[in-house]
Design a protein around this motif. Sequence first.
Motif, PDB file in Angstrom:
ATOM      1  N   THR A  39       0.670  -1.495   0.332  1.00  0.00           N
ATOM      2  CA  THR A  39       0.075   0.386  -0.294  1.00  0.00           C
ATOM      3  C   THR A  39       0.581   1.306   0.499  1.00  0.00           C
ATOM      4  O   THR A  39       0.630   2.565  -0.663  1.00  0.00           O
ATOM      5  N   ARG A  40       2.134   1.283   0.355  1.00  0.00           N
ATOM      6  CA  ARG A  40       2.734   2.867   0.358  1.00  0.00           C
ATOM      7  C   ARG A  40       3.668   2.488  -1.129  1.00  0.00           C
ATOM      8  O   ARG A  40       3.793   4.112  -0.809  1.00  0.00           O
ATOM      9  N   THR A  41       3.421   2.231  -1.921  1.00  0.00           N
ATOM     10  CA  THR A  41       3.590   2.414  -2.968  1.00  0.00           C
ATOM     11  C   THR A  41       2.506   3.590  -3.677  1.00  0.00           C
ATOM     12  O   THR A  41       3.218   3.580  -5.186  1.00  0.00           O
ATOM     13  N   PHE A  42       1.415   2.997  -3.120  1.00  0.00           N
ATOM     14  CA  PHE A  42       0.303   4.414  -3.932  1.00  0.00           C
ATOM     15  C   PHE A  42       0.366   5.638  -3.375  1.00  0.00           C
ATOM     16  O   PHE A  42       0.163   5.913  -2.532  1.00  0.00           O
ATOM     17  N   SER A  43      -0.439   6.356  -4.357  1.00  0.00           N
ATOM     18  CA  SER A  43      -0.336   7.368  -4.137  1.00  0.00           C
ATOM     19  C   SER A  43      -1.425   7.752  -3.843  1.00  0.00           C
ATOM     20  O   SER A  43      -2.218   6.985  -3.093  1.00  0.00           O
ATOM     21  N   GLY A  44      -2.122   9.015  -2.970  1.00  0.00           N
ATOM     22  CA  GLY A  44      -2.827   9.424  -2.107  1.00  0.00           C
ATOM     23  C   GLY A  44      -4.486   9.235  -2.453  1.00  0.00           C
ATOM     24  O   GLY A  44      -4.900   8.000  -2.156  1.00  0.00           O
ATOM     25  N   GLY A  45      -4.078   9.306  -4.485  1.00  0.00           N
ATOM     26  CA  GLY A  45      -5.469   9.118  -4.763  1.00  0.00           C
ATOM     27  C   GLY A  45      -5.900   7.789  -5.327  1.00  0.00           C
ATOM     28  O   GLY A  45      -7.080   7.304  -4.669  1.00  0.00           O
ATOM     29  N   TRP A  46      -5.068   6.575  -5.285  1.00  0.00           N
ATOM     30  CA  TRP A  46      -5.181   5.156  -5.551  1.00  0.00           C
ATOM     31  C   TRP A  46      -5.519   4.653  -3.559  1.00  0.00           C
ATOM     32  O   TRP A  46      -6.059   4.068  -3.471  1.00  0.00           O
ATOM     33  N   ARG A  47      -4.868   5.514  -2.843  1.00  0.00           N
ATOM     34  CA  ARG A  47      -4.769   5.167  -1.537  1.00  0.00           C
ATOM     35  C   ARG A  47      -6.416   5.725  -1.173  1.00  0.00           C
ATOM     36  O   ARG A  47      -6.879   4.462  -0.395  1.00  0.00           O
ATOM     37  N   MET A  48      -7.167   6.347  -2.003  1.00  0.00           N
ATOM     38  CA  MET A  48      -8.615   6.913  -1.413  1.00  0.00           C
ATOM     39  C   MET A  48      -9.644   5.684  -1.958  1.00  0.00           C
ATOM     40  O   MET A  48     -10.386   5.007  -1.662  1.00  0.00           O
ATOM     41  N   ARG A  49      -8.926   5.242  -3.059  1.00  0.00           N
ATOM     42  CA  ARG A  49      -9.650   4.067  -3.759  1.00  0.00           C
ATOM     43  C   ARG A  49      -9.628   3.047  -3.508  1.00  0.00           C
ATOM     44  O   ARG A  49     -10.425   2.194  -3.112  1.00  0.00           O
ATOM     45  N   LEU A  50      -8.532   2.353  -2.662  1.00  0.00           N
ATOM     46  CA  LEU A  50      -8.552   1.223  -1.701  1.00  0.00           C
ATOM     47  C   LEU A  50      -9.266   1.030  -0.636  1.00  0.00           C
ATOM     48  O   LEU A  50      -9.738  -0.256  -0.188  1.00  0.00           O
ATOM     49  N   ALA A  51      -9.407   2.389   0.254  1.00  0.00           N
ATOM     50  CA  ALA A  51     -10.544   3.299   1.476  1.00  0.00           C
ATOM     51  C   ALA A  51     -12.041   2.904   1.110  1.00  0.00           C
ATOM     52  O   ALA A  51     -12.646   2.025   2.047  1.00  0.00           O
ATOM     53  N   LEU A  52     -12.066   2.629  -0.740  1.00  0.00           N
ATOM     54  CA  LEU A  52     -13.864   3.166  -0.905  1.00  0.00           C
ATOM     55  C   LEU A  52     -13.964   1.181  -0.919  1.00  0.00           C
ATOM     56  O   LEU A  52     -14.664   0.474  -1.103  1.00  0.00           O
ATOM     57  N   ALA A  53     -12.511   0.459  -1.924  1.00  0.00           N
ATOM     58  CA  ALA A  53     -12.225  -1.162  -1.787  1.00  0.00           C
ATOM     59  C   ALA A  53     -13.181  -1.648  -0.586  1.00  0.00           C
ATOM     60  O   ALA A  53     -13.487  -2.761  -0.735  1.00  0.00           O
ATOM     61  N   ARG A  54     -11.629  -1.362   0.718  1.00  0.00           N
ATOM     62  CA  ARG A  54     -12.431  -2.289   1.726  1.00  0.00           C
ATOM     63  C   ARG A  54     -13.721  -1.689   1.936  1.00  0.00           C
ATOM     64  O   ARG A  54     -14.035  -2.642   2.610  1.00  0.00           O
ATOM     65  N   ALA A  55     -14.361  -0.589   1.986  1.00  0.00           N
ATOM     66  CA  ALA A  55     -16.054  -0.130   2.568  1.00  0.00           C
ATOM     67  C   ALA A  55     -16.992  -1.087   2.022  1.00  0.00           C
ATOM     68  O   ALA A  55     -17.680  -2.170   1.958  1.00  0.00           O
ATOM     69  N   LEU A  56     -16.275  -1.230   0.636  1.00  0.00           N
ATOM     70  CA  LEU A  56     -17.528  -1.984  -0.236  1.00  0.00           C
ATOM     71  C   LEU A  56     -17.447  -3.622   0.352  1.00  0.00           C
ATOM     72  O   LEU A  56     -18.158  -4.183   0.199  1.00  0.00           O
ATOM     73  N   PHE A  57     -16.515  -3.641   0.824  1.00  0.00           N
ATOM     74  CA  PHE A  57     -15.950  -5.304   0.677  1.00  0.00           C
ATOM     75  C   PHE A  57     -16.680  -5.786   2.233  1.00  0.00           C
ATOM     76  O   PHE A  57     -17.009  -6.688   2.648  1.00  0.00           O
ATOM     77  N   SER A  58     -16.297  -4.894   2.672  1.00  0.00           N
ATOM     78  CA  SER A  58     -16.681  -4.897   5.295  1.00  0.00           C
ATOM     79  C   SER A  58     -18.258  -4.776   4.720  1.00  0.00           C
ATOM     80  O   SER A  58     -19.289  -5.040   5.184  1.00  0.00           O
ATOM     81  N   LYS A  59     -19.017  -4.312   3.918  1.00  0.00           N
ATOM     82  CA  LYS A  59     -21.301  -4.544   4.298  1.00  0.00           C
ATOM     83  C   LYS A  59     -20.590  -3.915   5.313  1.00  0.00           C
ATOM     84  O   LYS A  59     -21.189  -4.737   6.007  1.00  0.00           O
TER      85      LYS A  59
END
Length: 713
Positions: free
Chosen positions: A331-351
């Motif tokens: 995760t440290r290799t991603f920019s801030g915009g991609w880390r925000m996408r990761l945050a969205l992915a985590r939210a969609l996965f956790s339901k």
Amino acid sequence: MAACSEMLKREFPSIDGELLTYVEDVLQSGADEFENGDEVYEAIGAILHEVSLEKSEDDIKQICDIFLDLLKPRNANGDGGGGMRGPAKILDAPIHLKEIAASQDVATDDIQSIWVVQRDDSLKVDSKKLEKAEAKRQQKLEKREQTKTTAPAAPILQMATASQVISKKDNKMEAKGTNRSMDIRIENFDVSFGDKVLLQNADLLLATGRRYGFVGRNGLGKTTLLKMISGKQLQIPSHISILHVEQEVVGDDTLAIESVLEVDTVRTELLRKERELNVQINAGSSDPELSHELSEVYSQLQLIEADKAPARASIILNGLGFTKEMQARATRTFSGGWRMRLALARALFSKPDLLLLDEPTNMLDIKAIIWLENYLQSWPTTLLVVSHDRNFLDTVPTDILYLHSQLIETYKGNYEQFDKTRTEKHKAQRREYEAQLAHRNHVQEFIDRFRYNANRAASVQSKIKMLEKLPELKPVEKEIEVTIKFPEVEPLNPPVLQLNEVQFKYSPEKVIFTSVNLSANLDSRICIVGENGAGKTTLLKIVMGILQPTGGLVHPHRGLRLGYFSQHHVDQLDMSVNCVELLQNAYPGKPIEEYRRQLGSFGVSGDLALQVVASLSGGQKSRVALAKMCMGRPNFLVLDEPTNHLDIETIEALGKAINKYNGGVILVSHDERLIRMICRELWVCGGGTVKSVEGGFDEYRKIIERELEAAAA
């Protein structure tokens, strides 16, 4: 004295020549008169503080004590702490003061006595040097004092507060744990931001399984309310899990896909337990209880379909633009915009039971937005999303929450249905108000006409009572229309901008695009689209001259004045000043009225123009940034994601302003409605090149949908 000079240079290496000479002169001339270290400190302490800010008062005093020891060593009879200073003197004969005094020449202009010792002129302080050093010291002090007084103070930002009326019944159910309803009901609550009341006596009902789009003008408190809900400042049943996608994922060595999977804490804990039990069993443990416990863990993992979790996480990440290779990166290799996408992915996965999204499309390209629209249409729990993307609001929500006049109104259906219903409702309210006003005026006219007619007294009294019983209707509040106006510019003969065989690469392995041949004129309305990382922003920076192409040529017209609005333009504003001061600092020397007129052209007027920039909403900051950009009167606008944080009405106003503008426009945007409003030419970044697409946005959307269908298959 030489030892003192050496120590001065060693302890205060930044001391300049004049100050060094001055301190040496003071020490040398006062050597016989200094009684203790405090007197030395009084003489030179202020200067030493000036030349060494890092040394404390105690450090300087200690150095002054050392100077005194060097100038006046303690005598042999001293004890090292309080002995006599200077060499010991023994009188070998009595001193006759009377005879000494009589032998002195007394002069009125030059009085001498045994108490005044004539010194060698070479030991005297040079008065000119002293004045010069003192003036320099005074100048430094004044400069430092001025810096302290003129340094901008950090803005004191007020915090939002909330109050809520909670029924005794709900309190009892919450205390007993008997409230199992998944609906969220927040009744009769207020939200304030400093002195500004955002919501008053408002009610909010979120029914389980419904998808709510939250809309309203910038600055009314939508984001603030989401933070209040996620921070539990407004009471919500404790059994309801809430997730607010607000901050980006922290960058570390965790792989992207693992970052998503670890959100499922139940699965993570079961897998950890499984590993521990297997280690114990493989180590030769004969405890039958371990095998039973392991069987129970396997049963629970099967129940939650743990084996399908990696595939589900991968589908979500892929939909949000993460390739297989990216999913396996830390995760440290991603920019801030991609880390925000990761945050969205985590939210969609956790339901979670309630998912709160604030402008989720801001961080996504068009392909990811279309995927997210499709994914959220089957969202199983409650969704509350703040968005200004008109197409997204037409596709995802089942209901619209409309924030205005410090209240929240609920409308069934998507944004298009809400817009029609609201328009009809306002028309009906206006008709009702006008009809009642006409009726009131008619009755009042009758009363005024026959007020003093005895024969009509009963009728007049009846009419007066009827007027008193009529419900008081307030005129329908019409929202202030947002206006944006770009400056008028002089025409330029084409071609205005040409790109010939342009290529750009960061390294031989990382080629962004090659062989780009495009042109633009003052009547151009060019929209650039493509996936994130395809080179959209890079192309804009090449057009602006911020980046130089690694191949090919860019030919701008000599009269071309470019105005650039970057993705991070808003973040780069000076947050400590108000809007007028911001323009004043960027373009000094103009009348205040001109700065206010410029801000007014972008809907920032009245008291809003005098607010500290840090206190403005995201959309208001964007309008200020646009106003600042246009102060230079550009004849060609280069806009990179200008709709981020703008409300729907402002995006509409921006589209109209661009169509009226008589300069050229190149725009990067993911807002489908804005693209359809203004686009005359579509440039698509991808496959290592940039090309113009025939058929416009409709054709591009078809291409994306075909790609998504192929990926899903």
